[in-house]
Design an enzyme around this catalytic site. Structure first.
Site, PDB file in Angstrom:
ATOM      1  N   GLY A  46       0.837  -1.200   0.000  1.00  0.00           N
ATOM      2  CA  GLY A  46       0.000   0.000   0.000  1.00  0.00           C
ATOM      3  C   GLY A  46       0.874   1.254   0.000  1.00  0.00           C
ATOM      4  N   HIS A  47       1.872   1.250   0.884  1.00  0.00           N
ATOM      5  CA  HIS A  47       2.787   2.404   0.924  1.00  0.00           C
ATOM      6  C   HIS A  47       3.550   2.530  -0.405  1.00  0.00           C
ATOM      7  CE1 HIS A  47       2.664   1.482   5.404  1.00  0.00           C
ATOM      8  NE2 HIS A  47       2.267   2.732   5.355  1.00  0.00           N
ATOM      9  N   GLY A 159      -3.311   7.482   1.350  1.00  0.00           N
ATOM     10  CA  GLY A 159      -4.130   6.356   0.906  1.00  0.00           C
ATOM     11  C   GLY A 159      -5.564   6.507   1.393  1.00  0.00           C
ATOM     12  N   ASP A 162      -7.670   5.221   4.815  1.00  0.00           N
ATOM     13  CA  ASP A 162      -7.946   6.151   5.920  1.00  0.00           C
ATOM     14  C   ASP A 162      -8.728   7.341   5.361  1.00  0.00           C
ATOM     15  OD1 ASP A 162      -6.450   4.824   8.125  1.00  0.00           O
ATOM     16  OD2 ASP A 162      -4.802   5.086   6.729  1.00  0.00           O
ATOM     17  N   SER A 198      -0.591  -2.161   7.861  1.00  0.00           N
ATOM     18  CA  SER A 198       0.514  -2.606   8.734  1.00  0.00           C
ATOM     19  C   SER A 198      -0.037  -3.484   9.847  1.00  0.00           C
ATOM     20  CB  SER A 198       1.230  -1.405   9.346  1.00  0.00           C
ATOM     21  OG  SER A 198       1.649  -0.538   8.329  1.00  0.00           O
TER      22      SER A 198
HETATM   23  O1  PAF Z   1      -1.541   7.274   8.016  1.00  0.00           O
HETATM   24  C1  PAF Z   1      -0.531   7.207   8.762  1.00  0.00           C
HETATM   25  O2  PAF Z   1       0.304   6.305   8.642  1.00  0.00           O
HETATM   26  C2  PAF Z   1      -0.337   8.265   9.829  1.00  0.00           C
HETATM   27  O3  PAF Z   1      -1.549   8.665  10.358  1.00  0.00           O
HETATM   28  C3  PAF Z   1       0.485   9.468   9.340  1.00  0.00           C
HETATM   29  C4  PAF Z   1      -0.248  10.233   8.264  1.00  0.00           C
HETATM   30  C5  PAF Z   1       1.833   9.011   8.824  1.00  0.00           C
HETATM   31  C6  PAF Z   1       0.721  10.442  10.485  1.00  0.00           C
HETATM   32  O4  PAF Z   1       1.440   9.846  11.519  1.00  0.00           O
END
Ligand code: PAF
Length: 291
Positions: A46-47, A159, A162, A198
């Site tokens: 995803g990242h 993404g 969220d 994760s």
């Molecule tokens: O979505 C996330 O992983 C976190 O909420 C973020 C945007 C990195 C902020 O800590």
């Protein structure tokens, strides 16, 4: 004779704000655009889709890895958040990220020039994730603001798993940092439909199977859309999921995709958003679907 030379992408790893700022200044001086992918590490496909999107739109791609304590409403959740820095760095390197910033908590919240940042998030902070995780979005906004102040990106990539977080950040961009352009990036799923997260790493084999119910429920609701009224569908699926062993629904909500306000009646196609949060064992998972 031809020698095939594989291009080795070099990832710059920064632990210090000052060194990162030096690197970014040198890039901005030669008019390079900066794309930011903020993360809490434990990186996954995803990242990597965010990195890929950032790569397409920016000259320099910067990722950040920081497990932000201020956005956890629950200490146990923070303590068991997965950490895999070495694997993360390798993954970023192979996916052509240019730089990663891995700050310590002290360097961010303990710095002399640190000023707490707060903004009124209005109803966005009072519904769904905001209501279930008090203080969560204030913590998110604070860290994202801090990262923007350090990095000054042109673009930022989030993404849509969220969904509410994206709306919160968009609200922040309207209020401050209006020069930064946010890209909404699609949810990435495993081949069986589970949204990649994760937190999936914390699931055992049985829980991993149970977790599929999130996506299946979203698909069922989409299928039943219009044949049944909104609240009946929410109640039916909440009850069905709660009957499964080790599954507890935190919420199922059907909302207007533009405002996240609860829907009493279906909207036109493309405006109905179903959001779900479920505990599978001790792991809280979220997902959503637009139709
Ligand atoms: O979505 C996330 O992983 C976190 O909420 C973020 C945007 C990195 C902020 O800590």
């Amino acid at each position: 004779m031809y020698i095939c030379v594989q291009k080795l992408e070099l990832l710059e790893v920064f632990y210090s704000k000052k060194k990162l700022a030096g690197f970014l200044d040198s890039q901005k001086e030669i008019e390079k655009t900066i794309g930011l992918v903020p993360t809490m590490g434990a990186l996954h496909e995803g990242h990597m889709s965010l990195i890929k999107e950032a790569r397409e739109h920016s000259d320099i791609v910067v990722a950040t890895i920081f497990v932000n304590p201020k956005q956890f409403d629950n200490k146990e959740d923070f303590d068991k958040y997965p950490v895999s820095i070495e694997d993360d760095i390798r993954m970023l390197e192979t996916n052509e990220c240019d730089a990663v910033f891995i700050p310590s908590e002290e360097s961010l919240y303990g710095a002399d020039d640190y000023r707490a940042f707060e903004m009124d998030l209005g109803y966005l902070d009072k519904i769904l994730e905001g209501a279930k995780r008090p203080g969560h979005f204030n913590g998110v906004v604070e860290i994202v603001h801090l990262l923007f102040e350090i990095i000054h990106p042109d673009f930022v990539f989030f993404g849509m798993k969220d969904y509410q977080q994206v709306m919160v950040i968009e609200k922040m961009l309207n209020y401050i940092h209006s020069d930064i352009l946010l890209f909404r990036c699609p949810i990435v799923r495993e081949s069986d439909g589970l949204a990649i997260s994760s937190r999936n790493r914390q699931l055992n084999r049985t829980e991993r199977q149970l977790a599929l119910n999130l996506h299946l429920t979203l698909l069922d609701i989409k299928d039943e859309y219009k044949k049944t009224n909104v609240q009946t569908l929410i109640d039916k699926h909440t009850e069905r999921l709660n009957k499964l062993k080790n599954v507890v629904v935190d919420y199922i909500e059907i909302a207007d995709s533009d405002t996240l306000q609860h829907l009493n009646e279906w909207k036109s196609a493309g405006k109905n958003l179903v959001l779900i949060a479920v505990f599978v064992g001790k792991v809280r998972l979220i997902d959503n679907l637009l139709f």
